[in-house]
Design a protein around this motif. Structure first.
Motif, PDB file in Angstrom:
ATOM      1  N   UNK A  59      92.118  32.072  40.678  1.00 51.22           N
ATOM      2  CA  UNK A  59      93.213  31.559  39.851  1.00 51.22           C
ATOM      3  C   UNK A  59      93.267  32.231  38.483  1.00 51.22           C
ATOM      4  N   UNK A  60      92.374  33.161  38.215  1.00 50.77           N
ATOM      5  CA  UNK A  60      92.358  33.792  36.890  1.00 50.77           C
ATOM      6  C   UNK A  60      93.608  34.652  36.656  1.00 50.77           C
ATOM      7  N   UNK A  61      94.008  35.428  37.672  1.00 49.40           N
ATOM      8  CA  UNK A  61      95.193  36.283  37.530  1.00 49.40           C
ATOM      9  C   UNK A  61      96.230  36.044  38.625  1.00 49.40           C
ATOM     10  N   UNK A  62      95.960  35.105  39.514  1.00 49.94           N
ATOM     11  CA  UNK A  62      96.881  34.780  40.600  1.00 49.94           C
ATOM     12  C   UNK A  62      97.028  33.276  40.697  1.00 49.94           C
ATOM     13  N   UNK A  63      97.824  32.839  41.661  1.00 47.77           N
ATOM     14  CA  UNK A  63      97.964  31.401  41.920  1.00 47.77           C
ATOM     15  C   UNK A  63      97.233  31.072  43.205  1.00 47.77           C
ATOM     16  N   UNK A  64      96.543  29.945  43.212  1.00 47.66           N
ATOM     17  CA  UNK A  64      95.899  29.467  44.431  1.00 47.66           C
ATOM     18  C   UNK A  64      96.295  28.019  44.678  1.00 47.66           C
ATOM     19  N   UNK A 117     105.207  31.849  41.025  1.00 48.73           N
ATOM     20  CA  UNK A 117     106.313  31.266  41.787  1.00 48.73           C
ATOM     21  C   UNK A 117     106.864  32.351  42.702  1.00 48.73           C
ATOM     22  N   UNK A 118     106.298  32.454  43.896  1.00 44.25           N
ATOM     23  CA  UNK A 118     106.742  33.502  44.810  1.00 44.25           C
ATOM     24  C   UNK A 118     106.549  33.056  46.251  1.00 44.25           C
ATOM     25  N   UNK A 119     106.899  33.931  47.176  1.00 43.52           N
ATOM     26  CA  UNK A 119     106.976  33.567  48.585  1.00 43.52           C
ATOM     27  C   UNK A 119     105.670  33.546  49.334  1.00 43.52           C
ATOM     28  N   UNK A 120     105.491  34.510  50.223  1.00 45.63           N
ATOM     29  CA  UNK A 120     104.371  34.496  51.163  1.00 45.63           C
ATOM     30  C   UNK A 120     103.032  34.734  50.464  1.00 45.63           C
ATOM     31  N   UNK A 121     101.977  34.074  50.935  1.00 44.33           N
ATOM     32  CA  UNK A 121     100.640  34.297  50.344  1.00 44.33           C
ATOM     33  C   UNK A 121     100.109  35.684  50.693  1.00 44.33           C
ATOM     34  N   UNK A 122      99.274  36.212  49.793  1.00 47.23           N
ATOM     35  CA  UNK A 122      98.655  37.521  50.033  1.00 47.23           C
ATOM     36  C   UNK A 122      97.288  37.369  50.696  1.00 47.23           C
ATOM     37  N   UNK A 123      96.746  36.160  50.690  1.00 45.82           N
ATOM     38  CA  UNK A 123      95.440  35.924  51.324  1.00 45.82           C
ATOM     39  C   UNK A 123      95.286  34.446  51.642  1.00 45.82           C
ATOM     40  N   UNK A 124      94.479  34.168  52.670  1.00 47.07           N
ATOM     41  CA  UNK A 124      94.087  32.796  53.013  1.00 47.07           C
ATOM     42  C   UNK A 124      92.572  32.784  53.057  1.00 47.07           C
ATOM     43  N   UNK A 125      91.958  31.820  52.370  1.00 48.15           N
ATOM     44  CA  UNK A 125      90.503  31.826  52.243  1.00 48.15           C
ATOM     45  C   UNK A 125      89.916  30.449  52.526  1.00 48.15           C
ATOM     46  N   UNK A 126      88.658  30.460  52.955  1.00 47.75           N
ATOM     47  CA  UNK A 126      87.850  29.255  53.133  1.00 47.75           C
ATOM     48  C   UNK A 126      86.548  29.464  52.378  1.00 47.75           C
ATOM     49  N   UNK A 127      86.100  28.446  51.657  1.00 46.63           N
ATOM     50  CA  UNK A 127      84.839  28.556  50.930  1.00 46.63           C
ATOM     51  C   UNK A 127      84.104  27.227  50.973  1.00 46.63           C
ATOM     52  N   UNK A 128      82.783  27.309  50.881  1.00 49.69           N
ATOM     53  CA  UNK A 128      81.923  26.127  50.812  1.00 49.69           C
ATOM     54  C   UNK A 128      81.229  26.144  49.452  1.00 49.69           C
ATOM     55  N   UNK A 129      81.182  24.993  48.795  1.00 51.52           N
ATOM     56  CA  UNK A 129      80.582  24.874  47.471  1.00 51.52           C
ATOM     57  C   UNK A 129      79.630  23.686  47.425  1.00 51.52           C
ATOM     58  N   UNK A 130      78.625  23.789  46.579  1.00 54.26           N
ATOM     59  CA  UNK A 130      77.827  22.641  46.176  1.00 54.26           C
ATOM     60  C   UNK A 130      78.390  22.238  44.821  1.00 54.26           C
ATOM     61  N   UNK A 131      79.128  21.159  44.791  1.00 56.46           N
ATOM     62  CA  UNK A 131      79.956  20.798  43.650  1.00 56.46           C
ATOM     63  C   UNK A 131      79.321  19.677  42.827  1.00 56.46           C
ATOM     64  N   UNK A 132      78.779  19.987  41.636  1.00 50.06           N
ATOM     65  CA  UNK A 132      78.236  18.926  40.785  1.00 50.06           C
ATOM     66  C   UNK A 132      79.357  18.124  40.147  1.00 50.06           C
TER      67      UNK A 132
END
Length: 199
Positions: free
Chosen positions: A126-131, A174-189
């Motif tokens: 999300x630093x330079x793109x939208x997620x 604000x745009x159309x089709x995504x450029x990537x689809x991702x899955x991630x696992x986190x240990x979230x404090x």
């Protein structure tokens, strides 16, 4: 039919959970409302509702919703909806006083862009793109609650959730089709300082 279920499944699940929570017990001095001031500091309105199951266990549902900026063309976005279903065991035998430990199940829907924070590696895209996506998690926590009198109290807690997120990455805010689809696992404090009113 499956498409309708996908659109409304979260609302149906939330309605069922709320009905179960309210049906658990209906006498006086068995409920509490809370606000996480740490979360409020991020300009996210939030509210928790909890009810007593017996003398040592409570069950609750907490949610936060940050709808702004409402303009889809805004460069920076930190919009999200979060729901946390949890249960707590009170070691002194009285809810909303003393030490406790608990378990929770978490869901967050988010729409982020142009964020300079990285929060344990979660929001790097999300630093330079939208997620945009959903996060699901479950874990445990512990804390302490102080009774301030007249039903008011302060509650501090810390914990960790093992979470999984699935999201789409877009080149612009604000745009159309995504450029990537991702899955991630986190240990979230996580951490909370709650202002509580029990009744």
């Amino acid at each position: 039919m499956m498409r309708v279920w996908r659109l409304y499944r979260e609302k149906v699940i939330i309605s069922i959970v709320l009905g179960l929570i309210v049906a658990v017990r209906g006498d006086a001095q068995s409920f509490s409302l809370s606000n996480n001031v740490v979360y409020s500091a991020t300009l996210t309105p939030n509210l928790g509702f909890e009810t007593r199951v017996d003398s040592t266990w409570t069950v609750g549902l907490w949610g936060g919703f940050r709808p702004w900026p409402t303009d889809d063309k805004a460069l920076r976005k930190y919009r999200h909806l979060s729901l946390d279903l949890y249960t707590r065991k009170w070691t002194r035998g009285t809810p909303w006083r003393g030490f406790y430990y608990g378990f929770d199940a978490l869901w967050i829907h988010y729409n982020l862009s142009n964020l300079k924070l990285n929060y344990f590696g979660m929001f790097g895209d999300a630093r330079h793109r939208r997620m945009q996506g959903n996060l699901y998690g479950g874990g445990s926590f512990a804390g302490y609650a102080w009774d301030l009198g007249s039903g008011f109290g302060v509650d501090v807690q810390t914990g960790v959730d093992l979470s999984w997120t699935r999201y789409r990455v877009y080149d612009c805010v604000h745009c159309g089709a995504p450029v990537a689809r991702k899955n991630k696992v986190y240990l979230l404090p996580k951490a909370a300082v709650d202002l509580v009113y029990s009744f």
